[in-house]
Write an enzyme that holds these catalytic residues in place. Structure first.
Site, PDB file in Angstrom:
ATOM      1  N   LYS A 116       0.837  -1.030   0.089  1.00 25.09           N
ATOM      2  CA  LYS A 116      -0.189  -0.377   0.095  1.00 25.09           C
ATOM      3  C   LYS A 116       0.749   1.366   0.060  1.00 25.09           C
ATOM      4  CE  LYS A 116      -3.780  -1.618   2.377  1.00 25.09           C
ATOM      5  NZ  LYS A 116      -5.019  -1.637   3.699  1.00 25.09           N
ATOM      6  N   GLY A 164      -8.724  -7.228   3.796  1.00 25.44           N
ATOM      7  CA  GLY A 164      -9.472  -7.384   4.781  1.00 25.44           C
ATOM      8  C   GLY A 164      -9.903  -6.539   6.252  1.00 25.44           C
ATOM      9  N   HIS A 235     -14.195  -2.405   9.664  1.00 21.24           N
ATOM     10  CA  HIS A 235     -13.273  -2.166   7.698  1.00 21.24           C
ATOM     11  C   HIS A 235     -13.962  -2.978   7.458  1.00 21.24           C
ATOM     12  CE1 HIS A 235     -12.189   1.232  10.298  1.00 21.24           C
ATOM     13  NE2 HIS A 235     -11.238   0.479  11.445  1.00 21.24           N
ATOM     14  N   GLU A 287      -6.763   2.767  -1.489  1.00 18.00           N
ATOM     15  CA  GLU A 287      -5.678   1.594  -1.576  1.00 18.00           C
ATOM     16  C   GLU A 287      -6.031   1.211  -2.742  1.00 18.00           C
ATOM     17  OE1 GLU A 287      -5.985  -2.666  -0.050  1.00 18.00           O
ATOM     18  OE2 GLU A 287      -8.179  -1.591   0.433  1.00 18.00           O
ATOM     19  N   ARG A 291      -8.394  -6.853  -8.546  1.00 21.29           N
ATOM     20  CA  ARG A 291      -8.363  -8.518  -9.082  1.00 21.29           C
ATOM     21  C   ARG A 291     -10.824  -7.600  -8.931  1.00 21.29           C
ATOM     22  NH1 ARG A 291     -10.972  -7.750  -4.166  1.00 21.29           N
ATOM     23  NH2 ARG A 291     -10.254  -7.219  -3.065  1.00 21.29           N
TER      24      ARG A 291
HETATM   25  P1  ADP Z   1      -8.025  -3.295   3.241  1.00 20.96           P
HETATM   26  O1  ADP Z   1      -7.254  -3.460   2.621  1.00 20.96           O
HETATM   27  O2  ADP Z   1      -7.967  -3.904   4.709  1.00 20.96           O
HETATM   28  O3  ADP Z   1      -9.598  -3.063   3.112  1.00 20.96           O
HETATM   29  P2  ADP Z   1      -8.264  -0.214   2.913  1.00 20.96           P
HETATM   30  O4  ADP Z   1      -7.030   0.346   3.501  1.00 20.96           O
HETATM   31  O5  ADP Z   1      -8.868  -0.674   1.985  1.00 20.96           O
HETATM   32  O6  ADP Z   1      -7.495  -1.290   4.314  1.00 20.96           O
HETATM   33  O7  ADP Z   1      -8.907   0.714   4.839  1.00 20.96           O
HETATM   34  C1  ADP Z   1     -10.164  -0.402   4.353  1.00 20.96           C
HETATM   35  C2  ADP Z   1     -11.567   0.820   5.702  1.00 20.96           C
HETATM   36  O8  ADP Z   1     -11.001   1.422   6.463  1.00 20.96           O
HETATM   37  C3  ADP Z   1     -11.722   1.932   4.361  1.00 20.96           C
HETATM   38  O9  ADP Z   1     -13.382   1.309   4.048  1.00 20.96           O
HETATM   39  C4  ADP Z   1     -12.438   2.508   5.468  1.00 20.96           C
HETATM   40  O10 ADP Z   1     -13.291   2.333   6.357  1.00 20.96           O
HETATM   41  C5  ADP Z   1     -11.371   2.778   7.217  1.00 20.96           C
HETATM   42  N1  ADP Z   1     -10.413   3.235   6.855  1.00 20.96           N
HETATM   43  C6  ADP Z   1      -8.963   3.262   6.036  1.00 20.96           C
HETATM   44  N2  ADP Z   1      -8.209   3.865   5.601  1.00 20.96           N
HETATM   45  C7  ADP Z   1      -8.699   5.040   6.794  1.00 20.96           C
HETATM   46  C8  ADP Z   1      -8.612   6.968   7.009  1.00 20.96           C
HETATM   47  N3  ADP Z   1      -6.818   7.694   6.905  1.00 20.96           N
HETATM   48  N4  ADP Z   1      -9.205   7.474   7.720  1.00 20.96           N
HETATM   49  C9  ADP Z   1     -10.623   6.526   8.279  1.00 20.96           C
HETATM   50  N5  ADP Z   1     -10.969   4.936   7.746  1.00 20.96           N
HETATM   51  C10 ADP Z   1      -9.444   4.830   6.931  1.00 20.96           C
END
Ligand code: ADP
Length: 446
Positions: A116, A164, A235, A287, A291
């Site tokens: 990431k 996840g 999340h 991110e 896929r």
């Molecule tokens: P993963 O790859 O584990 O799914 P992500 O980076 O996509 O992680 O984040 C998953 C979720 O976590 C996001 O959809 C959001 O709800 C929360 N999240 C991630 N980064 C932030 C942030 N900087 N501030 C607030 N919530 C966040």
């Protein structure tokens, strides 16, 4: 086109890919663990190969067994679905090294976006806006404190290899940074074997909005609009919509332009999803998933496109054959993820399904591998069905979802269907007035 496609997955997504292959006239090979002998994806495949015992590590993640199954059956392409090996660059490389096609992006792009930190560096260089945070990995606690001082609290410590929703910890004040740092690193090491972490500003009321893209090997990149995936627990997404109730067509178009231009420069191909947090009219990239996503059907419904068919076509070297201006957005779609979990405690509820009656009618789609008499095994992800509806407007889509949820009967195991029925009745949901934090509050207030 391919002569035969091996589908390295199980459950509803294995069926989803089989369906696209069948419509293209491509025979499929199913792979399965010993726990999945009676699974629907095995029953409906043209051929099937057992690749190991129940544990995913020994079966659906067992690269030598999957490559052998492909060699034995003469498959010339492998579709990984989502989860399992779908974002494993080494697997993609090995598929190609064995003379087969990996239905997905290049291994180099999978590797880049799987880290990431590298993904954020790449996106920043392409002009995509980011969540403010550390410049790359944060090497030690002192550096973490310095980042916290610079960007201001609250902050989120995140695993570079994360996925996840794991390996993420909030520090609301400077007093909490040490614990957040330690917990996120420990979780990252345990879950991903990599304890590199970075820090982002923790946004207090964002929506999760993501953009679906598709690219061919000839430099054509289009986007299929946004999905709003703000309804989450821990999340993890529970319900998704296309389009987002918070976004205007102009905002979608301008984000789409930046993203497609960036991916064209990167030489990206196949399907991808860029995930953003959206707050106060601003997008911030978090991110990219290289896929097919679980929630791809809502996009398919509003764009009238078969994304798996597109993935197979571009993997086989075909040009997209259409441009951005040809992509139309019609109506509104909602997807509910139905899991084999207690709707109050979220404890997994594997076991025998006695009754399975799927809803139907205009604008209703059910992607599921369940059937009456099936025993949901305890070894895999708890999602057992996706209920998707499409209607001309959002209020009509909600009415249709309520109707469809009312018809949906799964008995023998508990599922999250009752939770989805409650969400449809919630005024905040009906108004489209929610952030990523709303659902957890809604669940804990019940
Ligand atoms: P993963 O790859 O584990 O799914 P992500 O980076 O996509 O992680 O984040 C998953 C979720 O976590 C996001 O959809 C959001 O709800 C929360 N999240 C991630 N980064 C932030 C942030 N900087 N501030 C607030 N919530 C966040």
């Amino acid at each position: 086109m391919f002569g035969k496609v091996l589908i390295a997955n199980r459950g509803e997504i294995a069926l989803r890919i089989q369906r696209a292959c069948r419509e293209l006239g491509i025979p499929t090979v199913a792979v399965h663990s010993t726990a999945d002998t009676d699974a629907m994806h095995v029953r409906l495949a043209d051929e099937s190969v057992c690749i190991g015992p129940p544990s995913a590590r020994d079966s659906y993640l067992n690269i030598p067994a999957i490559l052998s199954a492909a060699a034995v059956t003469g498959a010339d392409a492998i579709h990984p679905g989502y989860g399992f090996l779908s974002e494993n660059a080494r697997f993609a490389e090995m598929v190609e090294a064995h003379g087969m096609t990996f239905v997905g992006p290049s291994p180099a792009h999978i590797r880049m976006m799987g880290d990431k930190i590298a993904a954020k560096v790449a996106m920043a260089s392409l002009g995509v806006p980011l969540v403010p945070g550390s410049d790359g990995a944060v090497p030690d606690l002192d550096a973490a404190r310095a980042v916290g001082e610079r960007i201001g609290y609250p902050v989120l410590v995140k695993a570079a290899a994360g996925g996840g929703g794991r390996g993420m910890k909030v520090a609301r004040t400077p007093d909490e940074i040490e614990e957040a740092w330690t917990v996120a690193r420990t979780e990252a090491r345990t879950a991903f074997g990599d304890d590199a972490v970075y820090i982002e500003k923790y946004l207090d009321r964002p929506r999760h909005i993501e953009l679906q893209v598709m690219a061919d090997a000839h430099g054509n990149v289009v986007h299929f609009g946004e999905r709003d995936c703000s309804l989450q627990r821990r999340h993890q997404k529970l319900l998704e919509e296309a389009g987002s109730p918070a976004l205007s067509a102009a905002e979608r178009d301008s984000l789409g332009e930046v993203v497609t231009a960036g991916l064209r420069r990167l030489g990206y191909r196949n399907a991808g999803t860029l995930e953003f947090l959206y707050q106060d009219g601003q997008f911030a990239f978090i991110e990219m998933n290289t896929r097919l996503q679980v929630e791809h059907p809502v996009t398919e419904m509003v764009c009238g496109v078969d994304l798996v068919r597109e993935q197979l076509r571009v993997a086989a070297g075909h040009a997209l054959g259409y441009e951005q201006a040809d992509v139309e957005f019609r109506g509104h779609a909602i997807e509910c993820r139905v899991t084999a979990e207690d709707p109050d405690t979220f404890m997994p509820t594997p076991g025998r399904v006695d009754v399975f009656h799927a809803p139907g009618g205009l604008g209703v789609r059910v992607d599921s591998a369940l059937y009456a008499g099936y025993v949901v095994p305890p070894y895999y992800d708890s999602m057992v069905a996706k209920l998707i509806v499409h209607a001309p407007t959002r209020p009509e889509a909600i009415a249709r979802m309520r109707r469809a949820l009312g018809e949906f009967a799964v008995q023998g195991i508990k599922t999250t269907l009752p939770l989805h029925r409650r969400v449809m009745d919630a005024p905040e949901f009906q108004r489209g007035d929610y952030t990523i934090h709303w659902l957890e509050q809604f669940v804990s207030d019940a």
